[in-house]
Design a protein around this motif. Structure first.
Motif, mmCIF file in Angstrom:
data_model
loop_
_atom_site.group_PDB
_atom_site.id
_atom_site.type_symbol
_atom_site.label_atom_id
_atom_site.label_comp_id
_atom_site.label_asym_id
_atom_site.label_seq_id
_atom_site.Cartn_x
_atom_site.Cartn_y
_atom_site.Cartn_z
ATOM 1 N N LEU A 6 8.256 2.573 8.146
ATOM 2 C CA LEU A 6 7.677 2.712 6.612
ATOM 3 C C LEU A 6 8.377 3.417 5.674
ATOM 4 N N ASN A 7 9.046 3.127 4.924
ATOM 5 C CA ASN A 7 9.772 3.439 3.175
ATOM 6 C C ASN A 7 9.068 3.840 2.431
ATOM 7 N N ILE A 8 8.786 5.218 2.354
ATOM 8 C CA ILE A 8 7.266 5.565 1.362
ATOM 9 C C ILE A 8 8.504 6.032 0.101
ATOM 10 N N GLY A 9 9.267 6.049 0.805
ATOM 11 C CA GLY A 9 10.047 6.194 -1.244
ATOM 12 C C GLY A 9 10.656 8.013 -1.195
ATOM 13 N N PHE A 10 11.874 7.980 -1.859
ATOM 14 C CA PHE A 10 12.632 9.274 -1.696
ATOM 15 C C PHE A 10 13.155 9.455 -0.833
ATOM 16 N N GLY A 11 13.371 8.430 0.148
ATOM 17 C CA GLY A 11 14.205 9.506 1.738
ATOM 18 C C GLY A 11 12.854 8.972 2.692
ATOM 19 N N ASN A 12 12.299 9.179 2.571
ATOM 20 C CA ASN A 12 10.764 9.327 3.041
ATOM 21 C C ASN A 12 10.386 8.327 4.444
ATOM 22 N N THR A 13 10.142 8.570 5.286
ATOM 23 C CA THR A 13 9.073 7.536 6.282
ATOM 24 C C THR A 13 8.367 7.997 6.448
ATOM 25 N N VAL A 14 7.487 6.945 7.233
ATOM 26 C CA VAL A 14 6.978 7.339 8.838
ATOM 27 C C VAL A 14 6.421 5.709 9.365
ATOM 28 N N LEU A 15 5.640 6.562 10.263
ATOM 29 C CA LEU A 15 5.905 5.640 11.610
ATOM 30 C C LEU A 15 4.520 4.285 11.039
ATOM 31 N N ALA A 16 5.259 3.165 10.926
ATOM 32 C CA ALA A 16 4.186 2.014 10.283
ATOM 33 C C ALA A 16 3.414 1.735 11.048
ATOM 34 N N ASN A 17 2.875 1.984 12.593
ATOM 35 C CA ASN A 17 2.106 1.634 13.450
ATOM 36 C C ASN A 17 0.498 2.831 13.512
ATOM 37 N N ARG A 18 1.318 3.994 12.207
ATOM 38 C CA ARG A 18 0.192 4.910 12.214
ATOM 39 C C ARG A 18 -0.853 4.240 11.142
ATOM 40 N N VAL A 19 -0.298 3.534 10.560
ATOM 41 C CA VAL A 19 -0.980 3.577 8.629
ATOM 42 C C VAL A 19 -1.995 3.072 9.062
ATOM 43 N N VAL A 20 -3.154 3.267 8.653
ATOM 44 C CA VAL A 20 -4.473 3.052 8.673
ATOM 45 C C VAL A 20 -4.708 2.123 7.253
ATOM 46 N N ALA A 21 -4.351 3.239 6.014
ATOM 47 C CA ALA A 21 -4.512 2.777 4.894
ATOM 48 C C ALA A 21 -3.084 3.495 3.578
ATOM 49 N N ILE A 22 -3.201 2.320 2.792
ATOM 50 C CA ILE A 22 -2.559 2.602 1.950
ATOM 51 C C ILE A 22 -3.008 2.736 0.778
ATOM 52 N N VAL A 23 -3.373 3.358 0.015
ATOM 53 C CA VAL A 23 -4.364 3.020 -1.134
ATOM 54 C C VAL A 23 -3.851 3.891 -2.846
ATOM 55 N N SER A 24 -4.651 3.301 -3.518
ATOM 56 C CA SER A 24 -4.489 4.213 -4.988
ATOM 57 C C SER A 24 -4.944 4.997 -5.103
#
Length: 94
Positions: A6-24
């Protein structure tokens, strides 16, 4: 098991299946979460020096700071994993 990034911006990525939440990051509980993760050495700053616009929480209790809006990252996550969910998200906004 298929690995999806999962692209999280500026050339950084995380494993999509490890994401639990995306919050403000605006609320006080999220600020405390960020500080607690920093003290526990589980904070990853992927903002590249920019303002934190979203916080990503993983299943390993790591907290990742991103300079991209939470809605944008969520849209990328939905688009990559299940295109049908994107249509549901668009319908909710209308």
């Amino acid at each position: 098991m298929e690995v999806k990034l999962l692209n999280i911006g500026f050339g950084n990525t995380v494993l999509a299946n490890r994401v639990v939440a995306i919050v403000s990051p605006a609320s006080a509980p999220m600020k405390r979460l960020k500080e607690d993760a920093k003290l526990a050495n589980k904070l990853v700053d992927a903002t590249m020096g920019r303002r934190t616009r979203s916080i990503i929480i993983t299943d390993s209790d790591h907290v990742i700071l991103s300079g991209v809006q939470a809605e944008t990252i969520a849209q990328r996550l939905l688009t990559d994993n299940n295109p049908k969910d994107v249509n549901l998200l668009k319908a909710e906004k209308e």
